[in-house]
Design an enzyme around this catalytic site. Structure first.
Site, PDB file in Angstrom:
ATOM      1  N   CYS A 203      60.495 120.896  62.504  1.00  0.00           N
ATOM      2  CA  CYS A 203      61.637 121.667  61.998  1.00  0.00           C
ATOM      3  C   CYS A 203      62.937 121.202  62.660  1.00  0.00           C
ATOM      4  O   CYS A 203      63.233 121.571  63.795  1.00  0.00           O
ATOM      5  CB  CYS A 203      61.411 123.156  62.254  1.00  0.00           C
ATOM      6  SG  CYS A 203      62.796 124.185  61.708  1.00  0.00           S
TER       7      CYS A 203
ATOM      8  N   CYS B 216      65.413 123.974  63.505  1.00  0.00           N
ATOM      9  CA  CYS B 216      65.052 124.763  64.692  1.00  0.00           C
ATOM     10  C   CYS B 216      65.344 123.974  65.963  1.00  0.00           C
ATOM     11  O   CYS B 216      65.868 124.516  66.932  1.00  0.00           O
ATOM     12  CB  CYS B 216      63.560 125.104  64.711  1.00  0.00           C
ATOM     13  SG  CYS B 216      62.865 125.625  63.158  1.00  0.00           S
ATOM     14  N   ASP B 217      64.967 122.721  65.998  1.00  0.00           N
ATOM     15  CA  ASP B 217      64.936 121.980  67.266  1.00  0.00           C
ATOM     16  C   ASP B 217      65.945 120.838  67.376  1.00  0.00           C
ATOM     17  O   ASP B 217      66.083 120.237  68.436  1.00  0.00           O
ATOM     18  CB  ASP B 217      63.515 121.407  67.484  1.00  0.00           C
ATOM     19  CG  ASP B 217      62.477 122.516  67.570  1.00  0.00           C
ATOM     20  OD1 ASP B 217      62.824 123.596  68.091  1.00  0.00           O
ATOM     21  OD2 ASP B 217      61.338 122.318  67.115  1.00  0.00           O
TER      22      ASP B 217
END
Ligand code: NDP
Length: 334
Positions: free
Chosen positions: A156, A159-160
Site C-alpha cells: 500500500c 499507507c507507507d
C-alpha cells in the site's frame, strides 16, 4: 449514558440445539473486523441492533500489517494500524457489540433468516448480515516478502509511501493499481521503478501515458523479481530480465522500498452462490447503498470497493451498511 447489555443477556441469542448443530439467532451479524466492520458495529450497536461480530482470520484486518496511519482524519500525530484497530474495537464494544474470534466458513442466503456457519461448526441465524470481510493483497510468494514485511515491503503506497521520501523504490505490477501507486510514490521518492513481467502493461492508456511522462519513473519491462536483499531492511532487489530466453540475465537494483501492486483478492468466495459479484469477485452493491442483491445482506469496505481501498472510505461504507441494515429491519417490523 446507559450502555447496551452484553449479548448473553438477550433472549434471542440463547443457543438452541437442532440436529446436533449449535444454532444461535441474532438481529445483526457482522463479518470482518477492519475499519468497515468496526464502524458498522458502532452504528449498529448504537441503533440497538445488538450486533455480533466475527473478527475473521486477521483480527483488525489489513491495517494491522501497516506501521503508521497518518491519513485517517482525527489523528494529527498519526497512529499505528494495530492501535487504531484496538481503539475501534473498544469503541464498538463500548456500545455492546459482541466481538468474537471466528471465521465465517459457509453461508446460506436462500431463506430467511440468513445462515452463516462459523469455523465449520456454529450456525448463526441472522436477520441482517453485514459483510466486511475485505480483500487480501496478492504477493509474489517470495520468502523475502515475509522476511522484510514492514521493513521495506508493502502492498500500500498510500499507507507507507511517506516513509520512503527522497529514496528509491520499486512497484511490481503492470495494471492501473501499479501505475497509481507509482505515480503517488513518484511525488515523494527520488526514483520509482515499475517491474513488469511482460513486454507491455495492461494498465489503461491514460495511466500508461502518465507514468511514461514522469521523469523519475523507469519502467522495467520483461523483468521478474527473484529476491530481495538487505541487512534487516530492504536495500535492493534481484531481478531476472527476459526470463527463459537466450538473453536471460540477472539484474540488481538498489531500492529501499518494494511495493506490490499485483492485485487484490476480495474475500467473497463463500458468498458466491448468493451474491452478485463482478468478474474479479468484488461484491456488487446497489448504487448509493450498501445493499447487495439479497435483501438483508449488506456489504461494505474492500469486499465491494476495488477503487479506493482506504481506511476512511471503508469506515464510511461501514456506516452506510449499518444504517441500511437498521432501515431494513424497521421497514420489516410493521
Ligand atoms: P490488475 O489485475 O489489472 O493488474 C495486475 C498486474 O499485476 C498485471 O500487470 C499482472 O501482470 C501483474 N501480476 C499479477 N501477478 C503477478 C506476478 N505473480 N508477478 C508479476 N506480475 C504479476 O490489477 P489492478 O489492481 O491493477 O487493477 C484491478 C482493477 O481495478 C482493474 O480493473 C483496474 O482497472 C481497476 N483500477 C482502477 C483504477 C483507476 O481507475 N484509477 C486504479 C486501480 C485499479 P500481467 O499483465 O502479466 O498478468
Amino acid at each position: 449514558m446507559e450502555l447496551f447489555k452484553p449479548m448473553d443477556n438477550l433472549e434471542e441469542n440463547k443457543d438452541t440445539q437442532k440436529t446436533g448443530e449449535k444454532i444461535e439467532k441474532v438481529k445483526c451479524l457482522i463479518l470482518g473486523s477492519g475499519p468497515a466492520g468496526y464502524t458498522a458495529a458502532i452504528y449498529a450497536a448504537r441503533a440497538n441492533l445488538r450486533p455480533v461480530m466475527y473478527e475473521g482470520l486477521q483480527p483488525g484486518g489489513q491495517l494491522t500489517t501497516t506501521t503508521e496511519v497518518e491519513n485517517f482524519p482525527g489523528y494529527p500525530s498519526g497512529i499505528t494500524g494495530p492501535e487504531m484497530m484496538q481503539d475501534l474495537k473498544k469503541q464498538a464494544e463500548r456500545f455492546g457489540t459482541d466481538v468474537r474470534f471466528g471465521l465465517a466458513t459457509a453461508a446460506n442466503f436462500s431463506t430467511l433468516p440468513h445462515k452463516v456457519t462459523i469455523d465449520n461448526k456454529t450456525v448463526i441465524e441472522a436477520d441482517t448480515v453485514i459483510i466486511a470481510t475485505g480483500a487480501t493483497a496478492r504477493y509474489l510468494g517470495l520468502d523475502a516478502e515475509q522476511k522484510y514485511a514492514g521493513s521495506g515491503v508493502s502492498a500500500c503506497a498510500t499507507c507507507d509511501g511517506f516513509f520512503y521520501k527522497g529514496k528509491d523504490v520499486a512497484v511490481v505490477g503492470g495494471g492501473d493499481s501499479a501505475c497509481e501507486e507509482a505515480l503517488y510514490l513518484s511525488n515523494l521518492c527520488n526514483k520509482v521503478y515499475i517491474i513488469i513481467r511482460k513486454t507491455f502493461m495492461r494498465a489503461s492508456k491514460i495511466m500508461l501515458e502518465r507514468v511514461t511522462n514522469k521523469g523519475n519513473i523507469e519502467i522495467l519491462y520483461e523483468h521478474n523479481t527473484k529476491d530481495l536483499f538487505g541487512d534487516g531492511v530492504v536495500e535492493g532487489a534481484v531481478l531476472i530480465k527476459k526470463k527463459g530466453t537466450p538473453e536471460e540475465e540477472e539484474v540488481r537494483i538498489k531500492i529501499d522500498g518494494f511495493f506490490l501492486a499485483i492485485g487484490h483478492v476480495p474475500n467473497s468466495e463463500i458468498f458466491k452462490d448468493y451474491l452478485e459479484r463482478d468478474e474479479t469477485g468484488y461484491v456488487k452493491t446497489l448504487p448509493d447503498t450498501a445493499k447487495t442483491n439479497v435483501p438483508g445482506v449488506f456489504a461494505c469496505g474492500d469486499i465491494q470497493d476495488s477503487r479506493y481501498r482506504q481506511a476512511v472510505t471503508a469506515a464510511g461504507s461501514g456506516c452506510r451498511a449499518a444504517l441500511d441494515a437498521e432501515r431494513y429491519l424497521s421497514e420489516k417490523v410493521v
